[in-house]
Enzyme design. Structure first.
Site, PDB file in Angstrom:
ATOM      1  N   ARG A 268       0.715  -1.226  -0.120  1.00  0.00           N
ATOM      2  CA  ARG A 268       0.188  -0.141   0.026  1.00  0.00           C
ATOM      3  C   ARG A 268       0.708   1.300  -0.002  1.00  0.00           C
ATOM      4  O   ARG A 268       0.454   2.260   0.009  1.00  0.00           O
ATOM      5  CB  ARG A 268      -1.092   0.071   0.978  1.00  0.00           C
ATOM      6  CG  ARG A 268      -2.154  -1.087   1.127  1.00  0.00           C
ATOM      7  CD  ARG A 268      -3.321  -0.635   1.870  1.00  0.00           C
ATOM      8  NE  ARG A 268      -2.851  -0.546   3.462  1.00  0.00           N
ATOM      9  CZ  ARG A 268      -3.866  -0.155   4.059  1.00  0.00           C
ATOM     10  NH1 ARG A 268      -5.141   0.185   3.690  1.00  0.00           N
ATOM     11  NH2 ARG A 268      -3.720  -0.094   5.581  1.00  0.00           N
ATOM     12  N   ASP A 269       2.208   1.053   0.037  1.00  0.00           N
ATOM     13  CA  ASP A 269       2.995   2.261   0.073  1.00  0.00           C
ATOM     14  C   ASP A 269       4.169   2.150  -0.847  1.00  0.00           C
ATOM     15  O   ASP A 269       5.279   2.543  -0.553  1.00  0.00           O
ATOM     16  CB  ASP A 269       3.236   2.871   1.330  1.00  0.00           C
ATOM     17  CG  ASP A 269       3.851   4.282   1.407  1.00  0.00           C
ATOM     18  OD1 ASP A 269       3.508   5.294   0.564  1.00  0.00           O
ATOM     19  OD2 ASP A 269       4.388   4.555   2.313  1.00  0.00           O
ATOM     20  N   LEU A 270       4.042   1.604  -1.868  1.00  0.00           N
ATOM     21  CA  LEU A 270       5.182   1.248  -2.938  1.00  0.00           C
ATOM     22  C   LEU A 270       5.426   2.557  -3.544  1.00  0.00           C
ATOM     23  O   LEU A 270       4.860   3.403  -4.067  1.00  0.00           O
ATOM     24  CB  LEU A 270       4.853   0.399  -3.906  1.00  0.00           C
ATOM     25  CG  LEU A 270       6.072  -0.190  -4.712  1.00  0.00           C
ATOM     26  CD1 LEU A 270       6.909  -0.821  -3.964  1.00  0.00           C
ATOM     27  CD2 LEU A 270       5.219  -1.286  -5.737  1.00  0.00           C
TER      28      LEU A 270
ATOM     29  N   ASN B  26      10.836   3.745  -0.925  1.00  0.00           N
ATOM     30  CA  ASN B  26      10.999   2.178  -0.109  1.00  0.00           C
ATOM     31  C   ASN B  26      11.378   0.973  -1.020  1.00  0.00           C
ATOM     32  O   ASN B  26      11.146   0.069  -0.610  1.00  0.00           O
ATOM     33  CB  ASN B  26       9.463   2.252  -0.189  1.00  0.00           C
ATOM     34  CG  ASN B  26       8.615   2.985   1.172  1.00  0.00           C
ATOM     35  OD1 ASN B  26       9.553   3.511   2.238  1.00  0.00           O
ATOM     36  ND2 ASN B  26       7.476   3.068   1.196  1.00  0.00           N
TER      37      ASN B  26
END
Length: 226
Positions: free
Chosen positions: A20-22, A26
């Protein structure tokens, strides 16, 4: 690199975890013990544990909260859709690929509200317009990953991997698209529809050449030379 990211996501999804936070921050490239470079995905702080997994009863984040980095969010994530699944990560990987291959993010805006509207309603400028030299299979895959409806995206990361592994960048033929080989300006504008007639006005007074690619945001596959 894309293969390693997709492979890491595949492992996470198999464990019932949606990142959910690619985003670039990251994705870390590290040197393995054998000297080769390995990609690692970091920061699962806003990850979602999907139903049917061992930890399905654990709520990692607040229900209804808009979590993640907006520029890389899928339409369903922007809507805080409760049916969010692994295909939101496939969309975000598509954004990463589009950015890495073209140098620009599919959607940008001066404010959050406009950005959300673009993510929800506007198709991105096709990657093959920005990079006509890329293999057709790669640009087509990226377009599918950026589909608004998650049902139209690759079903899972294994499908993404199959395409990526089939591409030999050195030998693959790029799009044989003569009208984009001499493009000087790309014009992206909405269409005005009336009485069944499509009216489009383009000002190319500042163009260095009369060759200009017209991309209409209502029809991603429709292109014409003006």
């Amino acid at each position: 690199m894309f293969i390693q990211i997709a492979d890491a996501l595949k492992a996470a999804h198999a464990a019932g975890i949606v990142h959910r936070d690619l985003k670039p921050d990251n994705v870390f490239v590290c040197e393995a013990a054998d000297g080769t470079e390995r990609v690692k995905l970091l920061d699962f702080g806003v990850a979602k544990v999907t139903p049917g997994t061992t930890e399905a009863s654990v709520s990692v984040t607040h229900t209804g909260a808009l979590l993640g980095t907006p520029l890389y969010m899928s339409p369903e994530q922007v809507r805080t859709d409760h049916s969010l699944d692994h295909r939101t990560d496939i969309y975000s990987l598509g954004v990463l690929m589009y950015e890495a291959l073209s140098g620009v993010i599919p959607f940008t805006s001066v404010n959050f509200a406009q950005l959300v509207m673009k993510i929800l309603d506007e198709p991105p400028l096709p990657l093959y317009v920005r990079r006509p030299d890329l293999p057709a299979a790669l640009t087509s895959l990226t377009s599918r990953m950026l589909e608004k409806d998650k049902a139209d995206r690759p079903a899972d990361c294994e499908e993404v991997l199959e395409v990526l592994r089939s591409i030999d960048v050195a030998d693959a033929q790029a799009f044989d698209d003569s009208e984009v080989t001499r493009v000087h300006h790309v014009v992206d504008l909405p269409l005005r529809k009336g009485s069944g007639v499509l009216d489009v006005t383009v000002n190319i007074a500042d163009a260095n050449s009369s060759d200009c690619l017209l991309y209409t945001s209502d029809a991603a596959d429709e292109r014409s030379s003006v």
